[in-house]
Design a protein around this motif. Structure first.
Motif, short mmCIF file in Angstrom:
data_model
loop_
_atom_site.label_atom_id
_atom_site.label_comp_id
_atom_site.label_asym_id
_atom_site.label_seq_id
_atom_site.Cartn_x
_atom_site.Cartn_y
_atom_site.Cartn_z
N TYR A 89 -2.98 10.20 -2.85
CA TYR A 89 -4.03 9.23 -2.56
C TYR A 89 -3.59 8.12 -1.61
CZ TYR A 89 -7.23 11.18 -6.00
OH TYR A 89 -8.08 12.01 -6.68
N LYS A 90 -2.29 7.98 -1.43
CA LYS A 90 -1.78 6.83 -0.68
C LYS A 90 -2.09 6.89 0.81
CE LYS A 90 1.58 5.50 -4.13
NZ LYS A 90 2.98 5.22 -4.48
N ASP A 91 -2.35 8.09 1.33
CA ASP A 91 -2.74 8.22 2.73
C ASP A 91 -4.25 8.15 2.91
OD1 ASP A 91 -0.12 8.49 3.57
OD2 ASP A 91 -0.13 10.68 3.31
N LEU A 92 -4.99 8.14 1.82
CA LEU A 92 -6.45 8.19 1.89
C LEU A 92 -7.11 6.82 1.79
CD1 LEU A 92 -7.13 11.22 -0.50
CD2 LEU A 92 -7.02 11.25 2.00
N MET A 93 -6.39 5.83 1.27
CA MET A 93 -7.02 4.56 0.95
C MET A 93 -5.99 3.44 0.90
SD MET A 93 -7.62 5.68 -3.01
CE MET A 93 -8.54 4.25 -3.50
N LYS A 94 -6.49 2.20 0.87
CA LYS A 94 -5.61 1.05 0.69
C LYS A 94 -5.34 0.89 -0.80
CE LYS A 94 -7.72 -1.41 4.57
NZ LYS A 94 -8.58 -2.56 4.92
N ILE A 95 -4.07 0.94 -1.16
CA ILE A 95 -3.69 0.86 -2.58
C ILE A 95 -2.61 -0.19 -2.79
CG2 ILE A 95 -2.69 2.10 -4.54
CD1 ILE A 95 -3.82 4.67 -3.47
#
Length: 217
Positions: A204-210
């Motif tokens: 998920y870390k490449d898909l959104m700001k976390i």
């Protein structure tokens, strides 16, 4: 019709038509909300960790939206006293707790959904349309790479989406149990918010700001 269905993540639009979304992996589909009381008892240590981080994004003098969410409610005990900052919420319980702390609070009103302690409906939507929020904090039932941020109830999804559209800095507060859960209705895309969570899967870390707090536990 295809364009609309693609915009709400019901299908992938391709040249000449559309293809179905292929949900793979270990996914939980949620079509009903748990009662607010029971959700208050779940993952409390993670919610407090997330709330402490979220607090850093509330500046004195801000206009703050607080979604009807137990993760968001964990913020309230941490909030400092301020006559300059005011809060808007669609949750009567959150509003009551804010008022007990002598903080300025406005409540949307609307039709009350007891299960989630949330005001919904046209009145709440009209109320929110009058505001511009500096920062907003929202809960979610599910986080998924294709379904994105979801909740089981379309009327609550409409309130979340409206408030997000009126907010400059949008944060989703969610513990790691929400990943790969899918509710019936998408209320926001992954790129529309910054997620604050106790731990996030790598994919998920490449898909959104976390903001991943796993190193702070």
């Amino acid at each position: 019709d295809l364009q609309y269905l693609a915009s709400i993540n019901r299908l992938h639009k391709v040249h000449g038509g559309a293809t179905a979304l292929n949900y793979t992996g270990n996914i939980n589909f949620n079509v009903f909300d748990k009662d607010f009381f029971f959700r208050e008892q779940e993952h409390n240590d993670k919610k407090i960790l997330i709330a402490k981080k979220a607090l850093e994004f509330i500046n004195d003098g801000a206009a703050v939206y607080l979604d009807a969410s137990t993760s968001v409610a964990s913020l309230i005990d941490l909030l400092p006293q301020s006559n300059k900052t005011y809060y808007v919420t669609n949750s009567p319980k959150i509003a009551h707790k804010l008022a007990l702390k002598n903080l300025r609070v406005l409540v949307t009103g609307g039709e009350l959904k007891l299960t989630t302690d949330a005001y919904t409906g046209a009145y709440a939507l009209d109320f929110l349309d009058k505001f511009n929020f500096t920062v907003g904090f929202f809960g979610t039932n599910g986080i998924h790479s294709q379904a994105q941020f979801t909740t089981p109830d379309p009327v609550e999804a409409a309130i979340k989406a409206k408030a997000i559209s009126r907010t400059y800095k949008v944060f989703i507060l969610a513990d790691s149990s929400k990943f790969n859960n899918i509710g019936s209705v998408t209320f926001a895309k992954l790129n529309e918010a910054t997620l604050i969570t106790d731990s996030a899967p790598k994919e998920y870390k490449d898909l959104m700001k976390i903001i991943d707090l796993s190193s702070e536990k």
